[in-house]
Each structure stands twice: as C-alpha cells, then as structure tokens.
Design a protein around this motif. Structure first.
Motif, short mmCIF file in Angstrom:
data_model
loop_
_atom_site.label_atom_id
_atom_site.label_comp_id
_atom_site.label_asym_id
_atom_site.label_seq_id
_atom_site.Cartn_x
_atom_site.Cartn_y
_atom_site.Cartn_z
N ARG A 1 7.40 1.23 6.59
CA ARG A 1 6.43 1.47 6.76
C ARG A 1 5.89 1.86 8.15
O ARG A 1 4.57 1.23 8.27
CB ARG A 1 5.85 -0.50 6.65
N ASN A 2 7.10 1.95 8.31
CA ASN A 2 6.36 3.08 9.86
C ASN A 2 5.40 3.88 9.87
O ASN A 2 5.62 5.08 9.00
CB ASN A 2 8.51 3.58 11.36
N LEU A 3 4.89 4.29 10.77
CA LEU A 3 4.07 5.40 10.53
C LEU A 3 3.82 6.42 11.30
O LEU A 3 3.75 7.56 10.90
CB LEU A 3 2.56 4.47 10.89
N GLY A 4 5.08 6.24 11.75
CA GLY A 4 5.75 7.89 12.25
C GLY A 4 6.38 8.83 11.28
O GLY A 4 6.16 8.83 10.33
N THR A 5 6.37 10.32 11.82
CA THR A 5 6.86 11.26 11.05
C THR A 5 8.11 11.86 10.58
O THR A 5 8.37 12.38 10.22
CB THR A 5 6.31 11.83 11.62
N PRO B 1 0.86 -1.23 0.24
CA PRO B 1 0.07 0.11 0.35
C PRO B 1 0.77 1.31 -0.16
O PRO B 1 1.12 1.99 0.82
CB PRO B 1 -0.87 -0.28 0.70
N PHE B 2 1.17 1.25 -1.36
CA PHE B 2 2.25 2.54 -1.36
C PHE B 2 2.17 3.29 -0.68
O PHE B 2 2.69 4.09 -0.48
CB PHE B 2 2.43 3.00 -2.80
N THR B 3 0.66 4.35 0.14
CA THR B 3 0.50 5.96 0.11
C THR B 3 0.61 5.62 1.83
O THR B 3 0.75 6.67 1.92
CB THR B 3 -0.97 5.24 -0.16
N ILE B 4 0.91 4.65 2.27
CA ILE B 4 1.87 4.75 3.84
C ILE B 4 2.97 4.24 4.05
O ILE B 4 3.11 4.67 4.94
CB ILE B 4 0.23 3.80 4.41
N TYR B 5 3.73 4.24 2.72
CA TYR B 5 4.79 4.04 3.02
C TYR B 5 5.76 5.37 2.71
O TYR B 5 5.63 5.97 2.17
CB TYR B 5 5.59 3.61 1.73
N LYS B 6 6.80 6.24 3.62
CA LYS B 6 8.01 6.73 3.62
C LYS B 6 9.26 6.10 3.10
O LYS B 6 9.42 5.01 2.55
CB LYS B 6 8.46 7.11 4.69
N ALA C 1 15.23 11.80 1.83
CA ALA C 1 13.61 10.85 1.45
C ALA C 1 12.61 11.29 1.46
O ALA C 1 11.99 12.90 1.85
CB ALA C 1 13.80 10.21 2.99
N ILE C 2 11.48 10.95 1.80
CA ILE C 2 9.99 12.07 1.10
C ILE C 2 9.13 11.21 1.99
O ILE C 2 9.15 9.99 2.07
CB ILE C 2 9.33 11.87 -0.18
N SER C 3 7.85 11.74 2.59
CA SER C 3 6.90 11.77 3.72
C SER C 3 5.46 10.65 2.70
O SER C 3 5.56 11.09 1.33
CB SER C 3 6.47 13.09 3.90
N MET C 4 4.85 10.26 3.12
CA MET C 4 3.92 9.20 2.53
C MET C 4 2.67 10.33 1.29
O MET C 4 2.92 9.66 0.35
CB MET C 4 2.74 8.54 3.65
N GLY C 5 2.86 11.58 1.54
CA GLY C 5 1.77 12.32 1.45
C GLY C 5 2.81 13.49 0.53
O GLY C 5 2.08 14.13 -0.57
N GLY C 6 4.02 12.77 0.72
CA GLY C 6 4.88 14.21 -0.05
C GLY C 6 5.09 15.42 0.31
O GLY C 6 5.95 16.33 -0.06
N ALA C 7 5.00 15.95 1.63
CA ALA C 7 4.51 17.03 1.88
C ALA C 7 5.93 17.29 2.66
O ALA C 7 6.63 18.61 2.46
CB ALA C 7 2.97 17.83 2.50
N PRO D 1 15.70 1.66 9.58
CA PRO D 1 14.45 1.26 9.02
C PRO D 1 13.67 0.74 8.21
O PRO D 1 12.36 0.66 8.02
CB PRO D 1 13.55 2.97 9.95
N TYR D 2 14.38 0.93 6.52
CA TYR D 2 13.50 0.78 5.63
C TYR D 2 13.66 -1.12 5.37
O TYR D 2 14.34 -1.47 5.45
CB TYR D 2 14.27 1.30 4.27
N ASP D 3 12.17 -1.11 5.88
CA ASP D 3 12.14 -2.39 5.39
C ASP D 3 12.52 -3.38 4.10
O ASP D 3 11.94 -4.28 3.44
CB ASP D 3 9.94 -2.85 5.44
N TYR D 4 11.76 -2.48 2.87
CA TYR D 4 11.92 -2.80 1.49
C TYR D 4 13.26 -2.44 0.46
O TYR D 4 13.14 -0.75 0.51
CB TYR D 4 10.98 -2.66 0.53
#
Length: 126
Positions: free
Chosen positions: A100-104, A28-33, A50-56, A112-115
């Motif tokens: 996939r960590n949901l932290g900011t 689910p790409f949108t919840i991955y940094k 690096a870029i956040s989930m939403g890209g902001a 921390p990177y899973d893939y």
C-alpha cells in the motif's frame, strides 16, 4: 477483511504455459502495487514480478525475465501472471502480495508487502 486469492496453478509439462490470477477484495485495489513471489521446497521465497498501481510499470526477477508477464485489470481487482516456456525449476508455490506504499518503487523484497495470499501450486514436469 482483506483477501488475496490466487488461482490457476496446476501441473504442466516443460515448455507449457499457465496463467495465474490473484483476485483481491477488501482493499482499494487501484492504489496497491502487487507482486508475485514463489517458494520452492527447501528454498527461500523469491521475487518473480511486480506491477505498479495503474499497470504502466513492471519489474521482473531474473527467473522470469522474457518468459513471464505480469498484468492487472483494476476493474476486476485482479492481477495476472502469464508464464510461458515453463521449466521444471519453476515448480513452486506462487504467492501474490499487495503493497500500500504510494511511492513509485516496485519492491523485490518481501518486507514492504502488507497482504499476502495463501498461494497456488505450480508443478512443471520434465
């Protein structure tokens, strides 16, 4: 099956530009940094951006600040790295990675990177 596939690498002269792409599938790409790292021969893997989930939010390593821009298109499950004013020292294999960590936090450590993708070679000639 999770896949990250990098593309866009190649040979370019110093001062030139390249745009790398990282296409994701199976997650689910949108919840991955997502981040870019690079590794030059004989050197350790280095954080690029690096870029956040939403890209902001974005974060850059010292090597690419002011020259590289990370962005993402969640509709296409793709993250980009626009690299301008390339230098011979930018020569490396470039990898994208997903966290996939949901932290900011936007980690600059590899841990921390899973893939990870398999990388794309960038060679900058002088």
């Amino acid at each position: 099956q999770v896949q990250l596939v990098e593309s866009g690498g190649g040979l370019v002269q110093a001062g030139g530009s390249l745009r790398l792409s990282c296409a994701a599938s199976g997650l689910p790409f949108t919840i991955y940094k997502v981040a870019w790292f690079r590794q030059a021969p004989g050197k350790e893997r280095e954080f690029v951006a690096a870029i956040s989930m939403g890209g902001a939010r974005t974060k850059y390593g010292d090597s690419g600040k002011g020259r590289f821009t990370i962005s993402r298109d969640n509709a296409k499950n793709t993250v980009y790295l626009q690299m301008n004013i390339l230098k011979p020292e930018d020569t490396a294999v470039y990898y994208c990675a997903a966290d996939r960590n949901l932290g900011t936090d936007l980690p600059s450590s590899q841990v921390p990177y899973d893939y990870w993708g398999q990388g794309t070679q960038v060679t900058v000639s002088s």
